[in-house]
Write an enzyme that holds these catalytic residues in place. Structure first.
Site, PDB file in Angstrom:
ATOM      1  N   HIS A 301     -51.178 -16.180  18.144  1.00 44.12           N
ATOM      2  CA  HIS A 301     -50.844 -17.486  17.580  1.00 44.12           C
ATOM      3  C   HIS A 301     -51.997 -18.014  16.714  1.00 44.12           C
ATOM      4  O   HIS A 301     -51.794 -18.448  15.581  1.00 44.12           O
ATOM      5  CB  HIS A 301     -50.593 -18.403  18.776  1.00 44.12           C
ATOM      6  CG  HIS A 301     -50.121 -19.763  18.459  1.00 44.12           C
ATOM      7  ND1 HIS A 301     -48.790 -20.064  18.351  1.00 44.12           N
ATOM      8  CD2 HIS A 301     -50.792 -20.910  18.256  1.00 44.12           C
ATOM      9  CE1 HIS A 301     -48.666 -21.353  18.094  1.00 44.12           C
ATOM     10  NE2 HIS A 301     -49.867 -21.892  18.027  1.00 44.12           N
ATOM     11  N   TYR A 302     -53.212 -17.926  17.236  1.00 42.54           N
ATOM     12  CA  TYR A 302     -54.365 -18.389  16.462  1.00 42.54           C
ATOM     13  C   TYR A 302     -54.724 -17.399  15.357  1.00 42.54           C
ATOM     14  O   TYR A 302     -55.289 -17.794  14.330  1.00 42.54           O
ATOM     15  CB  TYR A 302     -55.557 -18.704  17.374  1.00 42.54           C
ATOM     16  CG  TYR A 302     -55.335 -20.032  18.050  1.00 42.54           C
ATOM     17  CD1 TYR A 302     -55.572 -21.213  17.369  1.00 42.54           C
ATOM     18  CD2 TYR A 302     -54.795 -20.112  19.327  1.00 42.54           C
ATOM     19  CE1 TYR A 302     -55.294 -22.442  17.942  1.00 42.54           C
ATOM     20  CE2 TYR A 302     -54.513 -21.334  19.915  1.00 42.54           C
ATOM     21  CZ  TYR A 302     -54.768 -22.502  19.221  1.00 42.54           C
ATOM     22  OH  TYR A 302     -54.481 -23.711  19.776  1.00 42.54           O
ATOM     23  N   HIS A 303     -54.370 -16.150  15.573  1.00 41.15           N
ATOM     24  CA  HIS A 303     -54.545 -15.163  14.510  1.00 41.15           C
ATOM     25  C   HIS A 303     -53.710 -15.575  13.295  1.00 41.15           C
ATOM     26  O   HIS A 303     -54.218 -15.644  12.164  1.00 41.15           O
ATOM     27  CB  HIS A 303     -54.124 -13.783  15.014  1.00 41.15           C
ATOM     28  CG  HIS A 303     -54.226 -12.713  13.982  1.00 41.15           C
ATOM     29  ND1 HIS A 303     -55.357 -11.957  13.809  1.00 41.15           N
ATOM     30  CD2 HIS A 303     -53.345 -12.301  13.039  1.00 41.15           C
ATOM     31  CE1 HIS A 303     -55.168 -11.119  12.798  1.00 41.15           C
ATOM     32  NE2 HIS A 303     -53.959 -11.308  12.329  1.00 41.15           N
ATOM     33  N   TYR A 458     -53.361 -26.859  27.915  1.00 46.23           N
ATOM     34  CA  TYR A 458     -54.755 -26.601  27.560  1.00 46.23           C
ATOM     35  C   TYR A 458     -55.708 -27.191  28.602  1.00 46.23           C
ATOM     36  O   TYR A 458     -56.034 -26.529  29.564  1.00 46.23           O
ATOM     37  CB  TYR A 458     -55.072 -27.106  26.151  1.00 46.23           C
ATOM     38  CG  TYR A 458     -54.563 -26.185  25.051  1.00 46.23           C
ATOM     39  CD1 TYR A 458     -53.867 -25.018  25.347  1.00 46.23           C
ATOM     40  CD2 TYR A 458     -54.768 -26.485  23.720  1.00 46.23           C
ATOM     41  CE1 TYR A 458     -53.407 -24.183  24.348  1.00 46.23           C
ATOM     42  CE2 TYR A 458     -54.307 -25.645  22.710  1.00 46.23           C
ATOM     43  CZ  TYR A 458     -53.629 -24.502  23.036  1.00 46.23           C
ATOM     44  OH  TYR A 458     -53.179 -23.673  22.042  1.00 46.23           O
TER      45      TYR A 458
END
Ligand code: MG
Length: 667
Positions: A301-303, A458
């Site tokens: 996802h952060y990639h 988170y």
């Protein structure tokens, strides 16, 4: 200060605050922040120098209303469309019901007199993201589409209300004395949320859009323009002095600094802002992206988010003619990141939810590919995914290893009936990474048979953090633990990879605990089924656990034969059987998975367990056999051929319906 003077001072402050909200004051310092020699500001400069700031502000507003030289890649004012959802956020916002976070729906109401410190659930994200003002741009769209002034009026009101109630500057001593301890604590704590650099950068980016939507409105007065410019400048200065140290936050912050510099070139320091953002991105793309194209948070996802950040900076550069400030290597790295991404995703465009990844929606993934295709028109693979196969070409490879990032894909096809296993066994990783070395997801014929537990939330108060920590545990992944403890070390190395032929093989090893190293060998046999050989060696004593997490739905467990059979509807099922060198116990465990924030589903999870003495090696063979028809599950058996653990290889014998297959690897 005595009580009466305190009271008088308080009334005065409240008067000032309320008058600021109802009628903005002209902020003369706005002129000192701008380069009045900038082309188009001649009239503003003359009026300001003649001491006529009210007229200068009007001239400045006229300038911005007529400005055409600056282009914005995210908005086409001639084609504004608002989705149903955005319209709702805009309308709710009129009542101060603010859309802050998808995980908390319906949205909370923040009161007639907006309480920006309201924190109904102590999840940091809910409080941080309130300060991203995600409903402001939708209000702008609603305004442009309907022409109804109420949206603009309310936006100006909320914008000013936010400035007043979320001061960044330290509260002065007199004010301190007038507030009680809780109020002081509240304001100090509030800065942590309202002024976190990531949120500041988010507002900087979004306000370039809001500025365009609302600038034509009569509510956007010359006085308000000066307030806006002073506030915006304060944001940029705060961000530049407080950049995050590393990770995706730093990328977002740098890209948004470029936005600030490019969209408001009239500020004296605009070109320095732009340069700073570009320098950071050029530096960080080298640091945060490994040589194989994987971003160092080891999270799909952060990639993808990092790809989009790098691209966004380019779109802004292209719109305003500064592409030349990015070297060719920047483009090449983005392209490598996209190739990485297509290789670790499944045929239905879903992504593995390792680390803190959430699952992407197909329409958003397709939009990404279409945007990427514009940047890389010659890349036939990107074109293929952008057009769902109508144009372009599939990658020539099937299986593929990304050894530095530690992502390995076994794949027998790119089509919907494919078998795809993605294994994660990488280096230490950064914040969003989870301690899950050796885990995998297995997608077969349209279904993810072993979805990762995901992230769920988170961070926040102890209750929220406890929920987060549950999903981060090593034992809720498809991998091996000692006494169910979370890994102490996450530094996998690749000992061997062969991604071609009838027996494809991966060997990775992680020194997970003091005294215990986990070596996992994966054989992908006949492009059909998997044999996992797990060996835990070292001096540690304890129980060694091999965990598996299945999909939601009915799963039959047989502790006598160590057999697991799924009973899912449809034509994607799995048979799994574990063969231990020493006696095993099967234990059912708590199982959940979450692919979107704060949503989770219960599922079957289990472990195979064996006792380990000093110097012993605990060894397991697991056969994982995906099936379109569960009635045709084969008979399985497996054993080790090498009687002792060997540092340089392994040999096992597997029988499927009596048919023998020797699987052997030396390295
Ligand atoms: Mg996970």
């Amino acid at each position: 200060m005595n009580n009466i003077s305190k009271y008088v001072a308080l009334v005065f402050i409240l008067f000032c605050l309320s008058s600021r909200i109802s009628a903005q004051q002209l902020k003369p310092e706005a002129f000192s922040l701008l380069n009045l020699d900038y082309p188009g500001l001649e009239k503003v400069k003359t009026l300001h120098e003649a001491g006529k700031d009210a007229d200068a502000a009007k001239a400045l507003l006229d300038y911005y209303r007529g400005r055409t030289a600056v282009k914005h890649p995210d908005i086409d004012l001639t084609k504004i469309r608002i989705s149903k959802e955005e319209q709702k956020w805009a309308d709710d916002a009129l009542e101060h019901t603010f859309f802050s976070h998808k995980g908390y729906q319906p949205s909370y109401n923040y009161g007639k007199d907006i309480n920006w410190q309201y924190w109904p659930v102590q999840d940091n994200e809910l409080r941080w993201q309130l300060h991203r003002h995600k409903w402001f741009a939708p209000m702008g769209k609603a305004y442009r589409v309907s022409g109804d002034e109420k949206y603009a009026r309310e936006w100006v009101h909320q914008y000013m209300d936010w400035i007043t109630k979320n001061p960044l500057a330290k509260i002065n001593k007199d004010e301190y004395e007038m507030l009680n301890a809780d109020e002081v604590k509240g304001l100090v704590e509030n800065v942590r949320f309202a002024w976190r650099p990531l949120e500041v950068s988010h507002r900087m980016q979004d306000q370039t859009n809001q500025f365009q939507y609302f600038i034509v409105s009569p509510s956007f007065t010359p006085e308000f323009l000066t307030e806006f410019l002073v506030n915006y400048h304060k944001h940029v200065i705060h961000l530049l002095g407080n950049y995050s140290e590393k990770g995706n936050h730093l990328l977002f912050e740098a890209q948004r600094t470029i936005y600030a510099g490019a969209f408001f070139p009239e500020y004296k320091d605009a070109s320095a802002w732009r340069k700073r953002g570009i320098d950071v991105l050029n530096r960080e793309i080298e640091i945060q992206v490994y040589d194989d194209g994987g971003q160092y948070e080891l999270d799909a996802h952060y990639h993808a988010a990092a790809i989009n950040i790098f691209c966004k900076a380019l779109y802004m550069a292209d719109a305003n003619g500064f592409r030349g400030e990015f070297p060719q290597s920047y483009m090449d790295t983005i392209e490598k990141m996209i190739v990485f991404y297509m290789n670790i995703c499944f045929p239905d465009y879903t992504n593995p939810c390792f680390s803190d990844a959430q699952i992407g929606a197909k329409h958003a993934e397709l939009r990404n590919y279409r945007e990427w295709m514009k940047l890389f028109p010659k890349n036939e693979q990107i074109r293929y995914f952008a057009t769902e196969g109508k144009e372009g070409k599939l990658p020539q490879n099937l299986s593929r290893a990304f050894k530095t990032t530690g992502f390995y894909t076994f794949r027998n096809s790119w089509k919907k009936d494919a078998t795809v296993m993605v294994m994660k066994a990488g280096p230490e990783g950064f914040w969003h990474n989870q301690p899950d070395n050796g885990t995998f997801e297995l997608w077969f014929n349209g279904k993810n048979l072993f979805p990762d537990s995901g992230v769920y939330v988170y961070a926040g108060d102890s209750e929220v953090t406890k929920q987060r920590n549950w999903f981060r545990q090593t034992m809720v992944h498809n991998t091996l633990t000692l006494d169910n403890k979370t890994l102490e070390t996450t530094q996998s190395v690749c000992k061997y990879w062969n991604g071609e032929g009838n027996v494809q093989t991966l060997v990775t090893e992680n020194p997970g605990y003091a005294g215990l190293t986990h070596r996992r060998t994966v054989f992908f046999v006949d492009n059909t089924y998997f044999v996992l050989v797990d060996e835990a060696y070292g001096d540690a004593v304890g129980e060694v656990n091999l965990h598996y997490q299945l999909a939601e739905g009915k799963v039959d467990l047989d502790p006598k034969t160590m057999m697991v059979n799924s009973d899912y509807a449809g034509s994607s099922n799995v048979k799994l059987q574990c063969f231990g060198e020493k006696p095993l116990t099967m234990k059912e465990e708590e199982g959940w998975y979450s692919t979107t924030y704060r949503k989770r589903a219960e599922r079957t999870a289990l472990s195979f367990n064996t006792q380990k003495q000093t110097g012993d090696t605990s060894r397991f063979i697991t056969v994982i056999y995906p099936l379109t028809d569960r009635a045709k599950a084969p008979e399985l058996s497996a054993k080790f051929n090498n009687k002792e653990f060997s540092a340089s290889g392994v040999e096992v014998e597997v029988k499927v319906n009596g048919k023998k297959q020797v699987l052997k690897i030396n390295f």
